[in-house]
Design a protein around this motif. Structure first.
Motif, PDB file in Angstrom:
ATOM      1  N   VAL A   1       0.839  -1.208   0.000  1.00 15.47           N
ATOM      2  CA  VAL A   1       0.000   0.000   0.000  1.00 15.47           C
ATOM      3  C   VAL A   1       0.867   1.247   0.000  1.00 15.47           C
ATOM      4  O   VAL A   1       0.601   2.219  -0.718  1.00 15.47           O
ATOM      5  N   SER A   2       1.920   1.231   0.802  1.00 17.09           N
ATOM      6  CA  SER A   2       2.827   2.386   0.898  1.00 17.09           C
ATOM      7  C   SER A   2       3.504   2.680  -0.441  1.00 17.09           C
ATOM      8  O   SER A   2       3.611   3.847  -0.852  1.00 17.09           O
TER       9      SER A   2
ATOM     10  N   ARG B   1       0.915   4.104  -2.819  1.00 15.99           N
ATOM     11  CA  ARG B   1       0.607   5.487  -2.429  1.00 15.99           C
ATOM     12  C   ARG B   1       1.693   6.439  -2.919  1.00 15.99           C
ATOM     13  O   ARG B   1       1.403   7.527  -3.444  1.00 15.99           O
ATOM     14  N   ARG B   2       2.942   6.037  -2.731  1.00 14.82           N
ATOM     15  CA  ARG B   2       4.056   6.890  -3.137  1.00 14.82           C
ATOM     16  C   ARG B   2       4.012   7.167  -4.647  1.00 14.82           C
ATOM     17  O   ARG B   2       4.288   8.271  -5.104  1.00 14.82           O
TER      18      ARG B   2
ATOM     19  N   LEU C   1      -3.950  -0.449  -5.758  1.00 14.68           N
ATOM     20  CA  LEU C   1      -4.754  -0.174  -4.562  1.00 14.68           C
ATOM     21  C   LEU C   1      -6.119  -0.838  -4.668  1.00 14.68           C
ATOM     22  O   LEU C   1      -6.639  -1.393  -3.686  1.00 14.68           O
TER      23      LEU C   1
ATOM     24  N   ASP D   1      -3.324   6.454   5.806  1.00 10.79           N
ATOM     25  CA  ASP D   1      -2.106   6.749   5.045  1.00 10.79           C
ATOM     26  C   ASP D   1      -2.399   7.056   3.577  1.00 10.79           C
ATOM     27  O   ASP D   1      -1.604   7.717   2.916  1.00 10.79           O
ATOM     28  N   ILE D   2      -3.501   6.539   3.078  1.00  5.33           N
ATOM     29  CA  ILE D   2      -3.764   6.693   1.636  1.00  5.33           C
ATOM     30  C   ILE D   2      -4.954   7.584   1.316  1.00  5.33           C
ATOM     31  O   ILE D   2      -5.059   8.090   0.200  1.00  5.33           O
TER      32      ILE D   2
ATOM     33  N   ALA E   1      -4.132  11.144   0.271  1.00  4.35           N
ATOM     34  CA  ALA E   1      -3.436  11.117  -1.023  1.00  4.35           C
ATOM     35  C   ALA E   1      -4.426  10.905  -2.163  1.00  4.35           C
ATOM     36  O   ALA E   1      -4.330  11.548  -3.219  1.00  4.35           O
ATOM     37  N   LEU E   2      -5.379  10.017  -1.956  1.00  7.23           N
ATOM     38  CA  LEU E   2      -6.388   9.757  -2.991  1.00  7.23           C
ATOM     39  C   LEU E   2      -7.213  11.007  -3.272  1.00  7.23           C
ATOM     40  O   LEU E   2      -7.500  11.327  -4.427  1.00  7.23           O
TER      41      LEU E   2
END
Length: 714
Positions: free
Chosen positions: A338-339, A342-343, A360, A377-378, A381-382
């Motif tokens: 996931v990280s 996300r990046r 994702l 965490d995401i 960002a989304l």
């Protein structure tokens, strides 16, 4: 000294240090003969060797050192099979000479060691590490003759090693690893040569030690020399083939190296690394599970590489990786995956961002619980990526968000977050708002989406934003095919409980925009209430914004969505309130506007009808004569009963309360926008009025003047 002279004539010793090569050579031949005669007299042989070392190879004179090297080689040749007993004494001074400042001394050192090694063969393996070190240095020697001599010696040593069963690969690998990052092209060729030769020996397992020098080989792929690049590539290709044929390889250590090399600025290095990764994903099995996140981090940027070959291999690897079923118990780290995804959402390349979103989505569908654990965490960002310039990216973001929002808790959080983003980024609402909401209506339940949006907007304290948002939602409701079911539901609002409930759920928030409420009533065929809303408008409501919305509504009345409404105009006696509503809208429009002309033309086509009290009171009779049992305007007993369930008086009051708040806000904004100059004019006008009304009395400031002055002082 006398004993030594007795063994080796003084003339031979003099010639051994002569500046002429021929004399030194002849002296060496004589020493060879002398040593042969000594046979197994080891004490005398040691004395000869000691003499050659102390008086010649350790001398400060170059010619002496040259003679000493030739003499040691000659002594070794003379010893033949007995030479192995004296190597500990002979070899070290020769090795020392490899670092001599005089290039000719270094040359003779190569020649001497060559002759020594040729005699003793594998007995010199004990000195292999030292020999390898000096050969590595001489590969980059500044003197071409020395380089050539070292090359010949190197070939001989390789032959000896490949034939020997005493060679220790375990002791050699640290030497190789230390030198793999050397940049000198000659040294690189030397190292690749040794790797290739040793790998060709069946009894030497170079593949098992590949992780120790793999990075160095990849480093050579970007060398400026075509020959070195080619040699490194050839070696790597051979190792990859061996990996494919090998049942067990340490994939994990090599995976770390490949991941780093996949981001190399050198195109050829990237291609080779991603090719290796592709094969590793296919072959590695459980060994690679803990490295899937790192591999994904290497693949995603390569999917957007400028080189088509790299893109093709990266795409294939990406699909292979996505097709592997892994569980957390096997070391599969969902959080790390996931990280990485996300990046890559912030990647400069569109294709990479798309693949990151697909990952994702994939992870959510397969490991939903684990992914939601990392939602914080995401999620932000989304939401940020909703501003992406690519429609395809935005559509995928919405799909991921919709997947997250399958749970009620996350659904509410998503809708609230979207509204906050639209509030603080008005441009996003204008550019992407329609797309985002329409797509959510497809992926989630459209009615659920509208109800939740309306529920939040009902209590929105930012009245301007609430009005703007409602107008956007209303336009979607009126025009989008994705919400056609909602329009059908609203049309039944007078006869179906579900329609009434949905109408009421929207009404409160729609009240932030008069035209939106009117549009809602037209959709729901609540024409009488629409007319009441129009009648409730006051002078302050008739502004540019409202007229602009009214203009849009008139144009929308010409679309297929409102075809039923236009057909109802054919029965004016039956749809009196519809007709009155449209005339009310017409009266609000400036006569010179295009919308006025459009609506006026439409109304001219309506059959002749007169508004009269008699008409309103006799509507029931008219419906009966027409044979209509359930007219839409609510005049039969059934509809009257239904209308009682919908408290139009109450919701009209609700509309008026909300509009009253908007009027107060508009008034406050007008006051705040006034300049000091305009405030002074207000003061002057107030004072003049006060003076003129009371000319014979003491002048006092009026309350309005005091308020205006107070604003000036502030």
């Amino acid at each position: 000294m006398g004993e030594r002279i007795a063994v080796i004539p003084a003339s031979v010793l003099r010639n051994l240090s002569d500046k002429l090569y021929e004399k030194r050579k002849n002296a060496a031949l004589e020493i060879e003969g002398i040593v042969k005669q000594l046979a197994k007299d080891h004490d005398k042989i040691k004395a000869v060797i000691k003499l050659l070392i102390s008086e010649f190879t350790s001398s400060q004179h170059a010619n002496h050192r040259k003679g000493g090297l030739i003499g040691l080689a000659a002594a070794t040749v003379g010893l033949t099979s007995e030479a192995a007993h004296h190597l500990e004494q002979i070899v070290p001074p020769v090795l020392k000479a490899f670092t001599d400042q005089d290039s000719r001394v270094r040359f003779y050192a190569c020649e001497a060691l060559y002759n020594i090694a040729k005699v003793v063969r594998e007995d010199c393996i004990v000195f292999f590490n030292d020999i390898f070190n000096v050969l590595c240095k001489l590969a980059a020697d500044s003197d071409t003759d020395v380089q050539s001599a070292a090359h010949l010696l190197d070939r001989l040593v390789k032959d000896i090693v490949t034939e020997s069963d005493q060679f220790s690969i375990e002791e050699f690998i640290p030497l190789l690893r230390e030198r793999m990052n050397v940049l000198n092209p000659f040294v690189r060729q030397f190292l690749v040569g040794w790797i290739t030769v040793l790998d060709s020996v069946p009894d030497i397992d170079m593949l098992g030690f590949l992780p120790d020098f793999l990075d160095g080989l990849f480093n050579m792929l970007s060398d400026s020399s075509h020959e070195i690049r080619q040699q490194a590539d050839s070696a790597l290709s051979e190792f990859l083939q061996e990996i494919k044929n090998s049942p067990s390889v340490d994939y994990s250590r090599m995976a770390e190296i490949l991941v780093q090399r996949a981001s190399s600025p050198d195109e050829f290095t990237r291609l080779t690394a991603i090719t290796w990764i592709n094969d590793f994903v296919k072959l590695g099995g459980d060994q690679l599970v803990p490295y899937y996140a790192d591999i994904l981090g290497a693949i995603l940027p390569c999917i957007s590489d400028t080189e088509e070959k790299i893109r093709a291999v990266a795409r294939e690897t990406n699909e292979e990786l996505r097709g592997i079923k892994s569980e957390r118990t096997e070391g599969f780290d969902v959080g790390a995956m996931v990280s990485i995804a996300r990046r890559q959402l912030y990647s400069e390349w569109e294709r990479t961002r798309i693949e990151a979103l697909l990952w994702l989505l994939f992870l959510l569908n397969r490991y939903r619980t684990e992914v939601l654990y990392f939602l914080n965490d995401i999620f932000e960002a989304l939401l940020e990526v909703l501003s992406d310039p690519s429609d395809e990216v935005v559509l995928l973001v919405i799909e991921v968000l919709a997947c997250v929002a399958k749970d009620q808790q996350h659904f509410q959080h998503l809708v609230a977050s979207l509204l906050r983003i639209f509030q603080f980024d008005n441009s996003l609402l204008k550019k992407r708002g329609f797309l985002i909401i329409r797509r959510l209506c497809v992926l989630l339940n459209a009615e659920k989406v509208f109800r939740q949006l309306s529920n939040i907007l009902q209590g929105e304290v930012d009245l301007e934003f609430a009005s703007l948002m409602v107008q956007a939602l209303n336009l979607i409701l009126l025009t989008s095919s994705e919400v056609s079911e909602l329009r059908r539901l609203l049309k039944d609002s007078l006869v179906m409980p579900s329609g009434k409930d949905f109408f009421v759920s929207l009404y409160a928030s729609w009240s932030h925009s008069p035209m939106s409420v009117i549009s809602l009533c037209l959709l729901a065929q609540n024409y009488q209430h629409a007319s009441m809303v129009i009648q409730s408008l006051v002078e302050e409501d008739i502004n540019v914004k409202l007229l602009d919305q009214l203009d849009k509504l008139i144009n929308l009345l010409e679309t297929p969505v409102f075809a039923y409404l236009r057909l109802q105009l054919l029965e004016p006696a039956r749809y009196v309130w519809l007709l009155k509503t449209l005339y009310g809208l017409l009266m609000l429009l400036p006569q010179q506007s295009a919308a006025f002309k459009i609506l006026k033309t439409q109304l001219k086509t309506v059959p002749s009808f007169s508004f009269s009290n008699e008409c309103y009171s006799s509507q029931g009779a008219c419906y009966t004569q027409c044979g209509t049992n359930t007219p839409e305007d609510g005049n039969t007993e059934k509809e009257t009963a239904d209308n009682q369930k919908l408290d139009f008086t109450s919701i009209l009051q609700q509309f008026e309360r909300i509009q009253s708040k908007h009027r107060v806000l508009a008034k406050d904004q007008r006051v705040l926008c006034k300049t000091p100059a305009s405030l002074l004019k207000d003061v002057q006008r107030a004072d003049d009025s006060h003076i003129s009304s009371k000319p014979d009395k003491v002048i006092h400031l009026s309350r309005s003047t005091e308020r205006a002055m107070g604003k000036l002082l502030i």
